[in-house]
Scaffold this motif. Sequence first.
Motif, PDB file in Angstrom:
ATOM      1  N   THR A 264      -3.397  34.438  24.937  1.00  0.00           N
ATOM      2  CA  THR A 264      -2.946  35.787  24.580  1.00  0.00           C
ATOM      3  C   THR A 264      -3.812  36.370  23.469  1.00  0.00           C
ATOM      4  O   THR A 264      -4.176  37.552  23.495  1.00  0.00           O
ATOM      5  CB  THR A 264      -1.471  35.760  24.134  1.00  0.00           C
ATOM      6  OG1 THR A 264      -0.663  35.359  25.237  1.00  0.00           O
ATOM      7  CG2 THR A 264      -1.015  37.128  23.645  1.00  0.00           C
ATOM      8  N   ILE A 265      -4.164  35.531  22.506  1.00  0.00           N
ATOM      9  CA  ILE A 265      -4.978  35.987  21.373  1.00  0.00           C
ATOM     10  C   ILE A 265      -6.346  36.463  21.840  1.00  0.00           C
ATOM     11  O   ILE A 265      -6.781  37.568  21.502  1.00  0.00           O
ATOM     12  CB  ILE A 265      -5.115  34.860  20.325  1.00  0.00           C
ATOM     13  CG1 ILE A 265      -3.776  34.654  19.605  1.00  0.00           C
ATOM     14  CG2 ILE A 265      -6.212  35.190  19.318  1.00  0.00           C
ATOM     15  CD1 ILE A 265      -3.749  33.447  18.710  1.00  0.00           C
ATOM     16  N   ILE A 266      -7.042  35.640  22.633  1.00  0.00           N
ATOM     17  CA  ILE A 266      -8.399  36.044  23.039  1.00  0.00           C
ATOM     18  C   ILE A 266      -8.361  37.204  24.030  1.00  0.00           C
ATOM     19  O   ILE A 266      -9.336  37.954  24.139  1.00  0.00           O
ATOM     20  CB  ILE A 266      -9.200  34.858  23.618  1.00  0.00           C
ATOM     21  CG1 ILE A 266      -8.573  34.324  24.909  1.00  0.00           C
ATOM     22  CG2 ILE A 266      -9.332  33.748  22.588  1.00  0.00           C
ATOM     23  CD1 ILE A 266      -9.417  33.252  25.590  1.00  0.00           C
ATOM     24  N   PHE A 267      -7.256  37.370  24.728  1.00  0.00           N
ATOM     25  CA  PHE A 267      -7.154  38.475  25.689  1.00  0.00           C
ATOM     26  C   PHE A 267      -6.975  39.818  24.968  1.00  0.00           C
ATOM     27  O   PHE A 267      -7.587  40.822  25.354  1.00  0.00           O
ATOM     28  CB  PHE A 267      -5.979  38.228  26.632  1.00  0.00           C
ATOM     29  CG  PHE A 267      -5.800  39.291  27.683  1.00  0.00           C
ATOM     30  CD1 PHE A 267      -6.660  39.364  28.765  1.00  0.00           C
ATOM     31  CD2 PHE A 267      -4.781  40.229  27.579  1.00  0.00           C
ATOM     32  CE1 PHE A 267      -6.504  40.354  29.727  1.00  0.00           C
ATOM     33  CE2 PHE A 267      -4.623  41.215  28.530  1.00  0.00           C
ATOM     34  CZ  PHE A 267      -5.485  41.282  29.610  1.00  0.00           C
ATOM     35  N   TYR A 268      -6.165  39.841  23.911  1.00  0.00           N
ATOM     36  CA  TYR A 268      -5.868  41.109  23.233  1.00  0.00           C
ATOM     37  C   TYR A 268      -6.745  41.376  22.005  1.00  0.00           C
ATOM     38  O   TYR A 268      -6.759  42.506  21.499  1.00  0.00           O
ATOM     39  CB  TYR A 268      -4.400  41.151  22.818  1.00  0.00           C
ATOM     40  CG  TYR A 268      -3.464  41.378  23.984  1.00  0.00           C
ATOM     41  CD1 TYR A 268      -3.337  42.639  24.573  1.00  0.00           C
ATOM     42  CD2 TYR A 268      -2.723  40.330  24.525  1.00  0.00           C
ATOM     43  CE1 TYR A 268      -2.493  42.852  25.651  1.00  0.00           C
ATOM     44  CE2 TYR A 268      -1.867  40.533  25.608  1.00  0.00           C
ATOM     45  CZ  TYR A 268      -1.759  41.788  26.164  1.00  0.00           C
ATOM     46  OH  TYR A 268      -0.919  41.989  27.235  1.00  0.00           O
ATOM     47  N   MET A 269      -7.462  40.380  21.523  1.00  0.00           N
ATOM     48  CA  MET A 269      -8.327  40.588  20.350  1.00  0.00           C
ATOM     49  C   MET A 269      -9.290  41.758  20.507  1.00  0.00           C
ATOM     50  O   MET A 269      -9.440  42.571  19.575  1.00  0.00           O
ATOM     51  CB  MET A 269      -9.103  39.307  20.031  1.00  0.00           C
ATOM     52  CG  MET A 269      -8.401  38.357  19.075  1.00  0.00           C
ATOM     53  SD  MET A 269      -9.402  36.887  18.710  1.00  0.00           S
ATOM     54  CE  MET A 269     -10.728  37.596  17.708  1.00  0.00           C
ATOM     55  N   PRO A 270      -9.982  41.901  21.646  1.00  0.00           N
ATOM     56  CA  PRO A 270     -10.922  43.025  21.778  1.00  0.00           C
ATOM     57  C   PRO A 270     -10.252  44.383  21.606  1.00  0.00           C
ATOM     58  O   PRO A 270     -10.807  45.273  20.950  1.00  0.00           O
ATOM     59  CB  PRO A 270     -11.473  42.859  23.200  1.00  0.00           C
ATOM     60  CG  PRO A 270     -11.240  41.436  23.545  1.00  0.00           C
ATOM     61  CD  PRO A 270      -9.981  41.042  22.844  1.00  0.00           C
ATOM     62  N   ALA A 271      -9.071  44.542  22.188  1.00  0.00           N
ATOM     63  CA  ALA A 271      -8.375  45.829  22.100  1.00  0.00           C
ATOM     64  C   ALA A 271      -8.006  46.157  20.656  1.00  0.00           C
ATOM     65  O   ALA A 271      -8.110  47.312  20.220  1.00  0.00           O
ATOM     66  CB  ALA A 271      -7.121  45.804  22.975  1.00  0.00           C
TER      67      ALA A 271
END
Length: 724
Positions: A95-102
Amino acid sequence: MVLSKNKQTILLILIAFSFSFAVRLIWVQQFSGTEQFKFNNEFMINTNDGYTWAQGAQDIINNISQENNDRSRTSSAASILTAFIAKIIPTSFETIIFYMPAFFASLLVIPIILIGRSIGKLEVGFIAALLAGIAWSYYNRTMVGYYDTDMLNIVFPTFLLWSLIWAIKTQEDKYLLFTALDIIAYRWWYPQSYSLEFAFFGLIGAYVLYQYIKKQDYTYNLTLITFMMFAMMGLDGLIRFIVVVGLFITLKLKKELVLKYLIYLFGLAIILFMATGGIDPIIGKLKGYVFKNVINVTKDEISLHFFTVMQTIREAGKIPFETFANRISGHTITFILSIIGYIWLAFKHRSLLLGLPMIGLGFLAYSGGLRFTIYAVPVLALGIAYLIYEVSKFLSTQFINDKVATTMKYIFMIGFTIAILVPNIKHVINYKVPTVFNKDEVVVLDKLKKIASREDYVVGWWDYGYPIRYYADVKTLSDGGKHSGSVNFPTSFILTHPQLQAAKMLRLDVEYTENRFRVNEHNKELDKNDTKYIKWKSSNIGQMTQDYGYKDTNNFLTSLQTDIKLPKKTRDVYLYLPNRMMNIYPTVNLFSNIDLMTGQKGKQPFFYKSTNFKESKEYIDLGRGIKIEKKTGKVVVGNQKVSINKFTKTFYGKDRKLHIQEQTINRNANLNVIFMSNYKQFLVVENSVYNSTYFQLFVLENYDKNLFEPTILTPLVKVYKLKI
């Protein structure tokens, strides 16, 4: 209630940030029910490179040291930041690496709004932030799942631009430190930041020279570039941090003394900058993306010529003007108006000329590759925002009533802002990027993780290197950071040549890669003139050629068909063959279809894939003028009729195993037709392609039992273990 300027700024930042983040959630809403994009009920990321930072972060969290040629990025900024966040936020790593860019990409709105405030027009900063946050190319490289350094690659230089603007405008000492610390942080995050830092330095340096010629006071600006130069040195970030903080403290305590010796400090900074690397990294980066060659030559004692990977990467190629304009502003008209607006803005507020390096780097995309367009996004967003503000202000003056005029000014601004946002939002809605791998492919790697050890190699094309290492926890020969022509040649050779040569090259390249690592470790503490120093050729192929007593690499490659002695086996090796590689097989072939001694490229074998075919009584029409003539069993290619060697049909039965129906029509013919019924695709290929290791093992599962054994066989991915 009238809000203070600070509260207005904070409110606008929160609104712009929320808008930027919310738009990125459109992808999540679109694919919330797509299970193939999830693994263990978590969305997977959609950029290959992200898996290298993810592997590094995971290894940091698990306290795994990287001392055995694992190529894990445990020392990279992205991995360190991710590991830190994962340790303090109680949610899953995926979840962290998925939403970090946003989240981090949306921070771009902060410096943009602050720049708007610096010119006394918060509205300009707010409009620009709304556009820049979701602009076409910026969104593409910072959407949810696009876990890569791009999530902060524009944020840092835009903060640097803001700091420089405020430094020149206010001449306050604190901005000297802000600027230097931003440079240090930017370099820590993205080591390739040299070019942009140096461009900013050059602009301000030119201004200092102008002030000197005009006999104006240049003391503050000379101090500014002195701080910048110390921050830009090629030393460790901690050392540079200590230097600039120490210099700042000295400036605050002994300002007269520092200013007295300022010119000497500047000279010292220049000397240290050049002595610690200088502009070498800038030149090296430009060679990679701007001055590209098709063939590169190694420094082996035998001069070998390899096909360079840069010629095959889309982001490093020239792009059409419309695409170039759309990626920066969302629409060609918006782009042109943005340039007009920026010229107007820079004329009215000269400090905005500092945005030229970012525009210039962004414009490199027109000939140097589409990835650069994101650099121009924030500055040209300020340009269109300023134009909207001034035009709206002018139109509102047509109304006599002041209250109506003020209302109409904001109505015009809202209308124009919506007009420039709509094309970009439409792009977001239509930009339905899939995850790097789908669930079924990751399941294979997860199974392989339980079979292979961490010291084993899984060999596939370089595109898949990072995700293979992340999910299977193994070693790879190539990846997104290691894919030079000399590295890709052996892998290409393995995939596109018959099994006997492929198997031998597979063992050779793995063992030579490990030997190279051990030699490099051995040489680390030795001088090149030391008798214990081991000389190693610059490519594995060059080393193999000479170790086997050849002066011509072509003769060495031919010897792989004979009973040569192979290196001692030190580990297991697996061959990773995905269905998705079918689409890039001709590209893969380029890297080994070359005479290494002369650089002469070989003739590309015929390869055609059709998933959109139509069947009639006489023909099977594969499209693009290629048909299969049923009556004669020939392939019609344009105006020619070519005989078929073999017609092969593959299908999966109820037993979930692959079945083959093969018919030999003309043994002397050079074309073969394969109908992969479950994939609903036809393949028309030459004999060399048909007999390649990839086709024999993946398409036909026809493996040499003396060389390979199947490990995992699925319709999407097939993994074989090397037996020699």
